[in-house]
Scaffold this motif. Sequence first.
Motif, PDB file in Angstrom:
ATOM      1  N   ILE A 106       0.861  -1.200   0.000  1.00 30.19           N
ATOM      2  CA  ILE A 106       0.000   0.000   0.000  1.00 30.19           C
ATOM      3  C   ILE A 106       0.898   1.251   0.000  1.00 30.19           C
ATOM      4  N   TRP A 107       1.919   1.233   0.853  1.00 28.58           N
ATOM      5  CA  TRP A 107       2.844   2.381   0.946  1.00 28.58           C
ATOM      6  C   TRP A 107       3.551   2.625  -0.385  1.00 28.58           C
ATOM      7  N   VAL A 108       3.997   1.536  -1.022  1.00 28.54           N
ATOM      8  CA  VAL A 108       4.748   1.698  -2.272  1.00 28.54           C
ATOM      9  C   VAL A 108       3.857   2.336  -3.340  1.00 28.54           C
ATOM     10  N   VAL A 109       2.665   1.768  -3.478  1.00 28.64           N
ATOM     11  CA  VAL A 109       1.745   2.289  -4.510  1.00 28.64           C
ATOM     12  C   VAL A 109       1.381   3.738  -4.196  1.00 28.64           C
ATOM     13  N   ALA A 110       1.010   3.981  -2.923  1.00 28.75           N
ATOM     14  CA  ALA A 110       0.595   5.339  -2.546  1.00 28.75           C
ATOM     15  C   ALA A 110       1.759   6.321  -2.649  1.00 28.75           C
ATOM     16  N   SER A 111       2.967   5.880  -2.320  1.00 27.62           N
ATOM     17  CA  SER A 111       4.134   6.785  -2.385  1.00 27.62           C
ATOM     18  C   SER A 111       4.428   7.207  -3.811  1.00 27.62           C
ATOM     19  N   VAL A 112       4.083   6.342  -4.751  1.00 27.39           N
ATOM     20  CA  VAL A 112       4.309   6.699  -6.159  1.00 27.39           C
ATOM     21  C   VAL A 112       3.157   7.562  -6.660  1.00 27.39           C
ATOM     22  N   VAL A 113       1.945   7.094  -6.405  1.00 30.46           N
ATOM     23  CA  VAL A 113       0.778   7.784  -6.976  1.00 30.46           C
ATOM     24  C   VAL A 113       0.608   9.185  -6.377  1.00 30.46           C
ATOM     25  N   LEU A 114       0.652   9.285  -5.034  1.00 27.66           N
ATOM     26  CA  LEU A 114       0.326  10.583  -4.426  1.00 27.66           C
ATOM     27  C   LEU A 114       1.454  11.620  -4.516  1.00 27.66           C
ATOM     28  N   PRO A 115       2.617  11.402  -3.896  1.00 30.30           N
ATOM     29  CA  PRO A 115       3.619  12.482  -3.960  1.00 30.30           C
ATOM     30  C   PRO A 115       4.094  12.770  -5.392  1.00 30.30           C
ATOM     31  N   VAL A 116       4.199  11.739  -6.224  1.00 26.71           N
ATOM     32  CA  VAL A 116       4.701  11.970  -7.587  1.00 26.71           C
ATOM     33  C   VAL A 116       3.588  12.560  -8.456  1.00 26.71           C
ATOM     34  N   GLY A 117       2.418  11.949  -8.399  1.00 23.66           N
ATOM     35  CA  GLY A 117       1.284  12.437  -9.205  1.00 23.66           C
ATOM     36  C   GLY A 117       0.908  13.859  -8.843  1.00 23.66           C
ATOM     37  N   LEU A 118       0.820  14.099  -7.539  1.00 21.57           N
ATOM     38  CA  LEU A 118       0.439  15.432  -7.075  1.00 21.57           C
ATOM     39  C   LEU A 118       1.512  16.466  -7.464  1.00 21.57           C
ATOM     40  N   ALA A 119       2.770  16.068  -7.305  1.00 18.38           N
ATOM     41  CA  ALA A 119       3.868  16.986  -7.633  1.00 18.38           C
ATOM     42  C   ALA A 119       3.839  17.325  -9.125  1.00 18.38           C
ATOM     43  N   PHE A 120       3.527  16.346  -9.958  1.00 14.08           N
ATOM     44  CA  PHE A 120       3.484  16.579 -11.405  1.00 14.08           C
ATOM     45  C   PHE A 120       2.361  17.562 -11.751  1.00 14.08           C
ATOM     46  N   ALA A 121       1.198  17.312 -11.142  1.00  9.68           N
ATOM     47  CA  ALA A 121       0.056  18.203 -11.398  1.00  9.68           C
ATOM     48  C   ALA A 121       0.372  19.618 -10.917  1.00  9.68           C
ATOM     49  N   LEU A 122       0.988  19.709  -9.734  1.00  7.10           N
ATOM     50  CA  LEU A 122       1.321  21.031  -9.185  1.00  7.10           C
ATOM     51  C   LEU A 122       2.373  21.741 -10.042  1.00  7.10           C
ATOM     52  N   ALA A 123       3.338  20.973 -10.555  1.00  5.72           N
ATOM     53  CA  ALA A 123       4.381  21.579 -11.396  1.00  5.72           C
ATOM     54  C   ALA A 123       3.754  22.180 -12.644  1.00  5.72           C
ATOM     55  N   LEU A 124       2.813  21.462 -13.248  1.00  7.72           N
ATOM     56  CA  LEU A 124       2.125  21.976 -14.440  1.00  7.72           C
ATOM     57  C   LEU A 124       1.343  23.237 -14.096  1.00  7.72           C
ATOM     58  N   ALA A 125       0.669  23.193 -12.932  1.00  4.15           N
ATOM     59  CA  ALA A 125      -0.151  24.338 -12.530  1.00  4.15           C
ATOM     60  C   ALA A 125       0.715  25.546 -12.195  1.00  4.15           C
ATOM     61  N   LEU A 126       1.822  25.305 -11.480  1.00  2.00           N
ATOM     62  CA  LEU A 126       2.663  26.414 -11.019  1.00  2.00           C
ATOM     63  C   LEU A 126       3.367  27.126 -12.161  1.00  2.00           C
TER      64      LEU A 126
END
Lengths: 413, 308
Positions: free
Chosen positions: B88-108
């Motif tokens: 669960i940690w591995v999947v969530a660590s990839v999906v959330l911090p990486v996915g969110l960071a990518f979306a935020l980078a595009l937005a910023l």
Amino acid sequence: MIKLTKSFPLVLTLALSVAAAQTLELYNDKPDWNNNYTKVGDLGAKSGAGFKGVTFADPSTYQAAVRTSLSTSKAPAMFTWWSGYRMKDLVESGTLQDLTPIWQKYQKAGEYGSDLAKAFTFDGKIYALPNNVAYWAVFYNKKAYKDAGITPPTTWAQLESNNAKLKARGVTAFGQSVEDRWPAFIWFEEFLTRQDPDLYERLMVGKAKYTDPGVTKVFTTWKGWMDKGYFTPASTGFGSGGTNGMAKLFAQGKLANILAGDWYTATIAGTGMKPGDDYGVFILPTMNAKARPVIIYEASPLIVSKNAANKAQALKVADFWMSAKAQTLWSNLQSFTPVNNEVTVDNPVTKELTSALSKSKPRLINRIWEATPTEIIEPGVDELSKFMLDPSTQTQVQANLQKLADAYWSKQK
Amino acid sequence: MTVTQQGRTPARRASARRSTAASLAPYLFVLPAVFFVAVFLLAPMLYTFWQSFTDADGLRTPNLVGLRNYAELLTSSNFTLSLRNTLIWVVASVVLPVGLAFALALALERVVGGNFFRTALYLPSTLAAAAAGVLFSFIFDPTSGVLNAALGALGFSSLSQTEWLFRSPLNTWSMIATYTWQSVGANLMIFLIGLQSLPREPLEAAKIDGASGLKFPRLITLPLMTPYVTIAALMAAVNGFKVFDLIWVMTQGGPARSSETLAVTMYREGFILFHQGVSAAIAVVISLIALAFSYFYLRNVMDKESHV
């Protein structure tokens, strides 16, 4: 100048050796106590028995550091540990110094009773000094009691009646916690020793089962108290490792009682409550009014390593530690119940507890953390936590506890 | 002739010496690194591997016990639970911090005041995981925590008593949220650097060709950013396997071992129960899983890249 330069390393070496001899290190995993160890060490320095506390914030890191160094010359000269099964392991490894002669000296002088050394005795030899002996009693909020019109109970029936009266006023009777894991065992041992102390003793050494009817009754009583709302939620912080939510509720008068070792007075003091004025102490009564009073005690040892490079200095410090002079300072700094018969303390709550102990002469019962093997109680507290968070798991928890006990005791036979 | 031969020999020798020195030089340069890797990485790894076949307890001389420690793991329900939580940690660590960071980078890239948000989002990454754990333990405290107080004040009274760290699987998700808060900033920086270094021509060509809305990041930016996403995701996955400090500070893997991961189980076995043989076996299992995952993941990504 040349002479000075040449002799400088020699002088430095001598100076460092002297400093090392004076500043023997006492390893401990009690950051809150560390300054007080050093204060006692400073007092000892006046008679050549100086030492300073070296503390570790995390108990498991501490245990690993001490265990791995014990068989080497890097072993800590003196260190705190846990008695019972946790100490047995170290004794069997042959790395601890026999301290029987020091005990005999002070026992002969009448400063220590014979019972106290039992917690540190293995095969007739005493391997530790008392770091402290904590008695587990109930601290009660005086204002909450006054407002509810109740007094400290002397019988189980009165205790139940007090709980109901407190509950009626919206005050939670007792705190319980699973925070930091280990506090989960507190109420299990308290209910069991008040119901049947002999069963408790048998259970600790594998002569009774966690599925026995007597143990089932304990879980039923515990669940009953939870159902009646006599306990705080199990998520309330106990203050030993995380938040001290329980002490805060106690200070606010939302919680009337906390059952803990007498070292908990330091946590209560952190809320600003005054011992004697704001809170008092009593011994939890037995369920059978005619039975002898019972109290859980926790003997914490102070150990000298056999392999330590400065063992001779450590033995000098050990001798000083047992003296009334050192114990008077230590017990008062820590508000501990004194272990040396010649020592008195100023803290009114500690005095009250000492007086209650001498008046009721309770049967002393070793705490479950030390009284039963680590391999049972370490995972066992997780099972007890499971029950506290979801009492419907009672049958499963009892079965799992017995499975842990079976796994351990079957290897010993 | 003799003179010539004598004259050539020292020259040849000198040349040979230079050539030997030149060929040895690179080895000498890497020697310190090799030494440190061998002493501080390879030797402990080999020692751990050996220890996993013993009954080491930190006090006595260990005895060889064969595969007993591995057999114990496979039959333990706690190990299964730890493994599940780790995944669960591995999947969530990839999906959330990486996915969110990518979306935020595009937005910023597009918002006014992007610098302020970049700094604000990066700040938690400068904290130690243990410090973040302590901070969020207070925030999640059910009786005096800020989160429950805020929920109560906002009218969500049914949620204001939530025991965030005491109920499973809520406790694992609460800790993952803390981890996301803390690690999103570092990933964000990777993606911002990546976005700034992208070639302008294909982006402008795509815009002229009418790529807009979600199509633009999905079909244009994301493929161009693949190397950055690959690295960030791989690092996040490996960190997910190793996560320990945050869990230890916030729940110690509890209550009732419900939030334990393999790293926490390894620590408990090794440093609380002193079953150091079992602990070493868990360490070997974690390393093998992380190694296999990294190998297949990188091979898959490299294959895709070579097709592009």
